[in-house]
Design an enzyme around this catalytic site. Structure first.
Site, PDB file in Angstrom:
ATOM      1  N   GLY A 126      -9.469  -8.419  -0.737  1.00 13.12           N
ATOM      2  CA  GLY A 126      -8.286  -8.497   0.312  1.00 13.12           C
ATOM      3  C   GLY A 126      -7.593  -9.748   0.263  1.00 13.12           C
ATOM      4  O   GLY A 126      -6.587 -10.363   0.035  1.00 13.12           O
ATOM      5  N   GLY A 159     -13.009  -3.659  -0.711  1.00 10.82           N
ATOM      6  CA  GLY A 159     -14.452  -3.094  -0.308  1.00 10.82           C
ATOM      7  C   GLY A 159     -14.478  -1.986  -1.441  1.00 10.82           C
ATOM      8  O   GLY A 159     -15.695  -1.789  -1.885  1.00 10.82           O
ATOM      9  N   ARG A 207       0.927  -1.262  -0.087  1.00  7.11           N
ATOM     10  CA  ARG A 207       0.027   0.002   0.105  1.00  7.11           C
ATOM     11  C   ARG A 207       0.839   1.159   0.060  1.00  7.11           C
ATOM     12  O   ARG A 207       0.486   2.197  -0.556  1.00  7.11           O
ATOM     13  CB  ARG A 207      -0.755  -0.053   1.092  1.00  7.11           C
ATOM     14  CG  ARG A 207      -2.050  -1.116   0.953  1.00  7.11           C
ATOM     15  CD  ARG A 207      -3.256  -0.922   2.111  1.00  7.11           C
ATOM     16  NE  ARG A 207      -4.164  -1.710   1.737  1.00  7.11           N
ATOM     17  CZ  ARG A 207      -5.009  -2.060   2.586  1.00  7.11           C
ATOM     18  NH1 ARG A 207      -5.100  -2.005   3.709  1.00  7.11           N
ATOM     19  NH2 ARG A 207      -6.417  -2.853   2.170  1.00  7.11           N
ATOM     20  N   LYS A 240     -19.783 -14.180   2.308  1.00  9.30           N
ATOM     21  CA  LYS A 240     -21.258 -13.992   2.436  1.00  9.30           C
ATOM     22  C   LYS A 240     -21.921 -13.510   1.322  1.00  9.30           C
ATOM     23  O   LYS A 240     -21.638 -12.604   0.616  1.00  9.30           O
ATOM     24  CB  LYS A 240     -21.201 -12.597   3.574  1.00  9.30           C
ATOM     25  CG  LYS A 240     -21.162 -13.112   5.038  1.00  9.30           C
ATOM     26  CD  LYS A 240     -21.514 -12.103   6.112  1.00  9.30           C
ATOM     27  CE  LYS A 240     -22.999 -12.103   6.234  1.00  9.30           C
ATOM     28  NZ  LYS A 240     -23.681 -10.902   6.812  1.00  9.30           N
TER      29      LYS A 240
HETATM   30  P1  ADP Z   1     -12.209 -10.976  -0.489  1.00 10.48           P
HETATM   31  O1  ADP Z   1     -11.556 -10.621   0.577  1.00 10.48           O
HETATM   32  O2  ADP Z   1     -11.416 -11.526  -1.499  1.00 10.48           O
HETATM   33  O3  ADP Z   1     -13.208 -10.118  -0.892  1.00 10.48           O
HETATM   34  P2  ADP Z   1     -13.821 -12.493   1.050  1.00 10.48           P
HETATM   35  O4  ADP Z   1     -13.441 -11.733   2.398  1.00 10.48           O
HETATM   36  O5  ADP Z   1     -15.219 -12.320   0.655  1.00 10.48           O
HETATM   37  O6  ADP Z   1     -13.015 -12.472   0.012  1.00 10.48           O
HETATM   38  O7  ADP Z   1     -13.918 -14.174   1.722  1.00 10.48           O
HETATM   39  C1  ADP Z   1     -12.638 -14.739   2.005  1.00 10.48           C
HETATM   40  C2  ADP Z   1     -13.363 -15.857   3.196  1.00 10.48           C
HETATM   41  O8  ADP Z   1     -13.975 -16.755   2.371  1.00 10.48           O
HETATM   42  C3  ADP Z   1     -11.839 -16.565   3.394  1.00 10.48           C
HETATM   43  O9  ADP Z   1     -11.416 -16.280   4.833  1.00 10.48           O
HETATM   44  C4  ADP Z   1     -12.045 -17.916   3.090  1.00 10.48           C
HETATM   45  O10 ADP Z   1     -11.825 -18.875   4.146  1.00 10.48           O
HETATM   46  C5  ADP Z   1     -13.747 -18.031   3.285  1.00 10.48           C
HETATM   47  N1  ADP Z   1     -14.372 -19.229   2.609  1.00 10.48           N
HETATM   48  C6  ADP Z   1     -13.929 -19.499   1.161  1.00 10.48           C
HETATM   49  N2  ADP Z   1     -14.513 -20.787   0.722  1.00 10.48           N
HETATM   50  C7  ADP Z   1     -15.328 -21.002   1.742  1.00 10.48           C
HETATM   51  C8  ADP Z   1     -16.174 -22.181   2.421  1.00 10.48           C
HETATM   52  N3  ADP Z   1     -16.230 -23.182   1.443  1.00 10.48           N
HETATM   53  N4  ADP Z   1     -16.688 -22.230   3.509  1.00 10.48           N
HETATM   54  C9  ADP Z   1     -16.342 -21.356   4.286  1.00 10.48           C
HETATM   55  N5  ADP Z   1     -15.624 -20.129   4.197  1.00 10.48           N
HETATM   56  C10 ADP Z   1     -14.989 -19.944   2.984  1.00 10.48           C
HETATM   57 MG    MG Z   2     -12.113 -10.574   2.976  1.00 13.73          MG
END
Ligand code: ADP
Ligand code: MG
Length: 394
Positions: free
Chosen positions: A351, A374, A37, A203
């Site tokens: 992230g 985000g 960053r 989510k």
């Molecule tokens: P990003 O930060 O790239 O936007 P998210 O924060 O939405 O991604 O999601 C990342 C999280 O999703 C990770 O901590 C990962 O462990 C979780 N995750 C991925 N696949 C699964 C699954 N099958 N069940 C539960 N959690 C999951």
């Molecule tokens: Mg995340």
């Protein structure tokens, strides 16, 4: 409306106040684990210094101090790191506002750099009503304002958005924000087709908005990670004990029905790695009772790769498995490895997704990794961000 850019501002002899995103991960001894960053702000910093300003004043938040100052969330390690990267001194201010900081800002040697202390040590940064004088005291430090904190551009905080109104005709975006927009805006406006989107992570409810907004623009949607289970359930496929909030199922149903109406293909996992490290195919009975789905299986990766080969543009957000816990990193690893050599324009936001890609040493192989998880998702959802809207019109 087009916004002012760095090159539109006259900066010579001026005090330039720039919001950056130095919210870096720190070890308990205060050392920085990942300085990307800080590096991301270097182009704007160098550009400003070339213009011979009186002083460049940088400001950022770090962590979540919730309005109380503390030693652990000081930006001092960032001043040290920035100074190493630039090969020039970077002074660290004792606070972000106040008479001592004002004195440092107005009596510095020409062309020097001052980093203000963590903005979130003041409640006024996130909630102006709690400290009404904060905004004006902060604005007093500069003659012109630049926002280069893409990672915070989705927040309407004092330093990221509200302050711009106090610099009429003198509030511009930095080069990092300009670069992020140059990759993200075409995804909404005129992506090279076919445009495929991969969504993973955890989510459904927090990503449903982005998905709905993207549906009319895209040609195929792949859903993996924890995101997949409400979609599988909505199609009547048992998900065992996998992550699946009941309230997410109707959201998934709605997205499936909109996609069906528009003849948009949605690809869900066809096999899953369970928490018992076994793989199950979803063609017959779905995920067995008691199984927790942790990752997409090898058949899914193969099938998705076959479809992804035809894409000209790919946007990816969210790991497709619990990549932090091997062996459930395999789906994400194999997908990232495939995308790294794809000839399509591949843009990644988020992230955890970026951490997974950087962890594999594949960062440089992608068209663009957005510095704001985000912020990039909110931009794709709404088409604009408060921190950019607030800047002066060109
Ligand atoms: P990003 O930060 O790239 O936007 P998210 O924060 O939405 O991604 O999601 C990342 C999280 O999703 C990770 O901590 C990962 O462990 C979780 N995750 C991925 N696949 C699964 C699954 N099958 N069940 C539960 N959690 C999951
Ligand atoms: Mg995340």
């Amino acid at each position: 409306m087009a916004k002012l850019k760095l090159n539109d501002l006259s900066m010579q002899g001026k005090r330039v106040l720039m919001r950056v995103d130095f919210n870096v991960p720190l070890r308990s001894d205060g050392s920085i684990t990942d300085d990307s960053r800080i590096r991301a702000a270097l182009p704007s910093i160098r550009r400003i210094l070339e213009q011979k300003p009186a002083i460049l004043i940088l400001m950022s938040h770090l962590g979540r101090p919730r309005g109380v100052s503390n030693h652990k969330e000081s930006l001092a390690p960032c001043a040290k790191r920035l100074s190493e990267l630039l090969g020039q001194p970077v002074a660290m201010a004792p606070d972000s506002i106040g008479t001592a900081v004002e004195a440092l800002a107005s009596h510095a040697a020409p062309g020097s750099i001052l980093l203000l202390e963590n903005l979130r040590f003041h409640p006024g940064e996130e909630d102006p009503e709690k400290e009404p004088e904060f905004l004006e005291k902060l604005a007093k430090l500069g003659d012109v304002y630049v926002n280069d904190a893409f990672g915070s551009a989705h927040r309407a905080h004092a330093s990221t958005a509200l302050i711009a109104a106090l610099f009429p005709g003198r509030a511009a975006m930095g080069q990092l924000i300009e670069k992020e927009l140059s990759f993200l805006a075409p995804l909404l406006e005129n992506p090279k087709k076919p445009f495929h989107v991969i969504i993973g992570g955890a989510k459904v409810s927090s990503k449903a908005g982005v998905l709905k907004n993207l549906l009319p623009h895209i040609d195929a949607l792949y859903i993996g990670g924890g995101m997949a289970f409400p979609f599988l359930k909505a199609k009547g496929i048992p998900v065992g004990s996998s992550l699946c909030a009941n309230e997410d199922v109707p959201i998934a149903e709605e997205i499936l029905s909109v996609a069906k109406k528009n003849s948009l293909p949605i690809y869900l996992p066809i096999d899953i790695a369970g928490s018992n490290k076994e793989i199950t195919s979803l063609f017959s009975d779905g995920i067995p009772d008691g199984w927790i789905g942790m990752d997409i299986g090898p058949e899914t990766v193969d099938a998705w790769e076959e479809k992804l080969k035809s894409a000209a543009t790919i946007f990816w957000n969210g790991p497709v498995g619990v990549f932090e816990k091997p062996p459930y990193h395999i789906g994400t690893r194999d997908l990232a490895t495939f995308l790294a050599v794809s000839r399509a324009t591949v843009i990644v936001g988020g992230g955890d997704s970026i951490a997974a890609i950087e962890g594999l040493g594949l960062g440089s192989r992608f068209t663009h990794l957005s510095t704001g998880g985000g912020a990039s998702l909110e931009f794709l959802e709404f088409g604009h961000l408060p921190g950019i809207d607030a800047l002066s019109d060109k």
